[in-house]
Write a protein that holds these residues in place. Structure first.
Motif, PDB file in Angstrom:
ATOM      1  N   ASN A  67       1.327  -4.702 -15.485  1.00 43.62           N
ATOM      2  CA  ASN A  67       2.435  -4.592 -16.323  1.00 43.62           C
ATOM      3  C   ASN A  67       1.984  -4.145 -17.693  1.00 43.62           C
ATOM      4  OD1 ASN A  67       4.305  -5.068 -14.225  1.00 43.62           O
ATOM      5  ND2 ASN A  67       3.793  -7.238 -14.431  1.00 43.62           N
ATOM      6  N   GLU A  68       1.043  -5.014 -18.292  1.00 47.28           N
ATOM      7  CA  GLU A  68       0.989  -4.682 -19.608  1.00 47.28           C
ATOM      8  C   GLU A  68       0.516  -3.089 -20.235  1.00 47.28           C
ATOM      9  OE1 GLU A  68      -3.797  -5.879 -20.037  1.00 47.28           O
ATOM     10  OE2 GLU A  68      -2.285  -7.352 -20.501  1.00 47.28           O
ATOM     11  N   ARG A 101       2.853  -3.603 -11.378  1.00 50.70           N
ATOM     12  CA  ARG A 101       2.917  -5.070 -10.602  1.00 50.70           C
ATOM     13  C   ARG A 101       2.140  -6.092 -11.482  1.00 50.70           C
ATOM     14  NH1 ARG A 101       5.626  -2.557  -8.008  1.00 50.70           N
ATOM     15  NH2 ARG A 101       5.800  -2.199  -5.630  1.00 50.70           N
ATOM     16  N   ASP A 102       2.453  -7.078 -11.047  1.00 50.99           N
ATOM     17  CA  ASP A 102       2.081  -8.425 -11.825  1.00 50.99           C
ATOM     18  C   ASP A 102       0.505  -8.678 -11.075  1.00 50.99           C
ATOM     19  OD1 ASP A 102       1.643 -10.720 -13.239  1.00 50.99           O
ATOM     20  OD2 ASP A 102       3.064 -11.868 -12.168  1.00 50.99           O
TER      21      ASP A 102
END
Length: 792
Positions: A67-68, A101-102
């Motif tokens: 995600n980052e 996605r996490d």
């Protein structure tokens, strides 16, 4: 128009070099003007790639990122990107939509369905993302190439015409976004035997755009390629660093195959295309052929015993017919533009010689041989450009009918690698793995490379690859704590060369030279001038028209270090050492002794440069009686075999350092047959005398380094008292003195007296005597005069 910026890592956080809002604004302005654009994102720290099926099964062309990355870079979810992936020694790219996605920021998931290369089962990292634009206009036609396996010919697609194949492949491709130069790889296509659908050409598009097939798009299959799926490796092809002559021979066959259709119009021209590749196990025959097929993009059909031989009679013949039918179908019906090659691996197992077949298997083997002969003959008379390559490690075990003209007439031999080839193979293999992170030394030093080349007699390419692997494992375990030279020397002692596998002849490498022999300076100087100087300075030796002797006779009294001199000579000349005694040669079975001698010299040729040492040669090749008319005596046959082998040994007439030196030792040189002593065989005769005074002093000083002599021991006095003592007698004298000192120490239990005293030597001298006599020395004097008289 292209805009590019990089992602760098500061305090473990990905940061954009420019403000994200400004960049997004600029990109939106460019997009509104209708320009295509590409953005590149390069990661300072590469992201580990994991298989996509671990997280989602029913996805197409997806790349799941942390995600980052989306938060910090401004990438929009769903954007089409080229995902640049790096492995050990290669780079690839895949076309995917990126989604957040996490997951751990050091990992990602990529679908390998559409990309530049197949998935390799090696650690890979994502190092770059390149945005691509989709092309919305209609694509009229696409040219593709199908990479197929032999499974394709078993599927129902083989029965279809090209129009049905076009429709089937179009249906497989329709659900993917494509790009010129990429390939589609799906499980559906693989079930039909299609490993890849390559997008070769699309006239309306630039390769930087991606597109999707429409109902009006025409798909044209313009070529077929049959390939075996191979794992991508990081090894540099060693054959380009040692076996160029084999590579060039195969290239000539390929050129002849391409011209066969033209030559076949002239009925008098029947080019012979098939080749038999001969070489020892592990020399790289299979790897070389696979690399050749890959280099020249050939269609490859593979035949080996495991995929041909079956349980019931007739199945092997049917399988052979299927392979040849598939090759002809590919060439004539499918009109493949690439040359087709049929590879027979270990053909001696498939078509053995008649004398190697048991009575039970003879009928089955004969049927297979007859079927293969017919198929090869029909292929030779056809106008197709199909040719065959067979490999074997034992050409004598192949049926004679297979090696006649029209079948496998060309024979390409890969010999045991000499010193120069071993050096080049090791250097290429070692430096090809220099991208590994644990290695700091990227190139091996020249001195260490020379050491490896000299210490690997009898090694083939497989042995050298194992040697490199052992060195890397030691580097991985120990890092830079141990010097590279130590690691290489240790690895050399752990790898057993292929030349001694299954051989009943032992091959040695010694580490002790002339320094371990006390005195005998004149004898050492003679060997330095006559033998070692020629090996170390070959160019100078040849300049004066000199040739190294093939044979050397060391004669002298027993116990004067003839065997030790032979071992030290092998070390000084950097040769492998093979020692043979009479007991090793003689056998109760007729012909076994002669075969054993032949195996000795065959093993020596594989381990050149090599020193072959015959101990007590007079008992093995004694003088033949003049009035004897019988040739059935064992020693006569042994002598005849030995003379024949010595006449055929390799000398140093070339620059490959392939010299074989035969050294024989004897206590009775007058009993040796004259045919063995003539020039060209045992031409150099060196007398090994009993040690003189200075030699005895040097020998006692050398023994004193490993034995605790007391200060009152007079070495010069002992040397004067041991005239006519051999080296073995002096060693025995010192052992007797040491034993007396040991017994005295056991009785007195005085630790201060734990040395060998002069009194111990006095007692030992009284109880010992020389093993030589004046009559024995006169025998050698007569032989010397005889040799000098014959030389005059």
């Amino acid at each position: 128009m292209f805009l590019s910026f990089e992602l760098i890592q500061l305090e473990n956080v990905f940061t954009i070099l420019l403000a994200p809002g400004l960049i997004i604004k600029k990109l939106n302005e460019i997009a509104s003007l209708g320009y295509g654009f590409a953005m590149e994102f390069t990661f300072e720290q590469h992201i580990c790639v994991l298989p996509l099926e671990l997280i989602e099964d029913n996805t197409f062309q997806k790349c799941l990122l942390p995600n980052e990355i989306f938060k910090k870079s401004g990438i929009h979810p769903g954007s089409w990107m080229k995902c640049m992936v790096k492995g050990v020694g290669y780079n690839k790219c895949y076309i995917c939509q990126v989604y957040p996605r996490d997951i751990d920021r050091k990992s990602c998931y990529i679908d390998y369905a559409v990309g530049s290369a197949p998935f390799a089962e090696l650690p890979e990292t994502l190092y770059k993302l390149e945005a691509v634009d989709t092309y919305q206009q209609r694509v009229n036609s696409v040219n593709i190439t199908l990479e197929i396996t032999e499974t394709f010919f078993k599927s129902r697609l083989r029965k279809y015409d090209l129009s049905m194949l076009n429709a089937t492949t179009k249906q497989i491709m329709a659900q993917h976004y494509l790009s010129v130069g990429c390939a589609v790889r799906t499980k559906t296509a693989e079930s039909f035997g299609i490993t890849a659908i390559n997008i070769d050409e699309c006239s309306e598009l630039n390769k930087d755009y991606i597109f999707q097939l429409e109902s009006q798009t025409k798909v044209l299959i313009w070529n077929f390629i049959v390939k075996h799926r191979t794992v991508i490796t990081n090894e540099t092809p060693f054959f380009k660093h040692g076996y160029e002559f084999v590579w060039n021979e195969l290239k000539d066959l390929l050129t002849s195959a391409k011209l066969k259709e033209i030559q076949s119009k002239c009925k008098s021209i029947r080019p012979h295309l098939n080749a038999l590749l001969i070489g020892p196990p592990g020399c790289g025959k299979t790897l070389l052929i696979k690399a050749f097929m890959e280099e020249f993009n050939c269609n490859c059909f593979h035949i080996s015993t495991d995929n041909v031989l079956h349980e019931y009679p007739g199945e092997a013949e049917a399988q052979l017919r299927k392979v040849f039918e598939n090759a002809i179908h590919l060439t004539i019906k499918l009109k493949s533009k690439n040359t087709t090659v049929i590879i027979f691996e270990n053909i001696d197992h498939l078509c053995p010689a008649s004398n190697n077949i048991s009575t039970v298997d003879s009928v089955n083997s004969n049927r297979i041989c007859v079927q293969l002969f017919k198929l090869l003959d029909d292929l030779h008379n056809s106008p197709t450009d199909i040719f065959c390559i067979a490999t074997t490690s034992n050409p004598s075990a192949i049926s004679d009918g297979l090696r006649r003209p029209g079948r496998f007439q060309h024979e390409i031999v890969i010999d045991w690698p000499n010193e120069q080839i071993r050096r080049r193979i090791f250097s290429s293999m070692f430096e090809s793995n220099q991208d590994k992170p644990f290695r700091k030394e990227k190139h091996i030093k020249k001195e260490l490379l020379e050491l490896v080349a000299k210490r690997t007699q009898g090694f083939v390419a497989g042995d050298i690859a194992l040697l490199v692997q052992n060195i890397e494992q030691a580097l991985l375990r120990q890092g830079d704590e141990i010097a590279m030279e130590v690691l290489v020397k240790t690895a050399l002692t752990t790898v057993r060369p292929a030349s001694v596998h299954g051989a009943d002849v032992q091959v040695f490498k010694f580490v002790d030279g002339f320094e371990t022999i006390g005195g005998m300076d004149n004898l050492k100087r003679t060997m330095e001038v006559s033998i070692l100087a020629g090996l170390r300075r070959q160019q100078k030796f040849k300049y004066f028209g000199l040739q190294l002797p093939k044979g050397l006779l060391l004669y002298g009294p027993p116990g004067c270090a003839k065997t030790t001199f032979a071992k030290c000579l092998a070390k000084e000349a950097n040769m492998t050492f093979i020692s043979i005694s009479t007991a090793d040669v003689y056998s109760p079975y007729v012909g076994a002794a002669e075969k054993f001698i032949s195996r000795i010299f065959d093993t020596a040729r594989k381990n050149t440069p090599c020193l072959v040492f015959f101990d007590e040669i007079d008992t093995m090749a004694g003088r033949r009686p003049i009035n004897s008319s019988s040739s059935s005596d064992v020693h006569v046959r042994i002598l005849s075999t030995l003379l024949t082998e010595m006449d055929g040994v390799i000398d140093n007439s070339d620059d490959n350092n392939q010299h074989i030196l035969v050294v024989a030792a004897s206590n009775r040189p007058d009993m040796i047959d004259d045919a063995l002593l003539r020039p060209g065989r045992l031409s150099k005769h060196i007398y090994v005398p009993a040690p003189d005074l200075q030699s005895r002093i040097s020998l006692l000083q050398l023994i004193g380094k490993r034995m605790p002599f007391d200060g009152d021991v007079n070495i010069y006095g002992i040397a004067n008292a041991t005239e006519l003592y051999t080296g073995a007698d002096i060693c025995n004298l010192c052992n007797e003195a040491a034993l007396l000192a040991f017994e005295r120490l056991s009785v007195e239990s005085n630790e201060d007296e734990n040395k060998i005293k002069a009194s111990d030597f006095e007692i030992a001298l009284r109880n010992s005597k020389s093993s030589l006599s004046t009559n024995q020395l006169s025998l050698y004097a007569k032989f010397q005069k005889k040799i000098e008289r014959n030389e005059k």
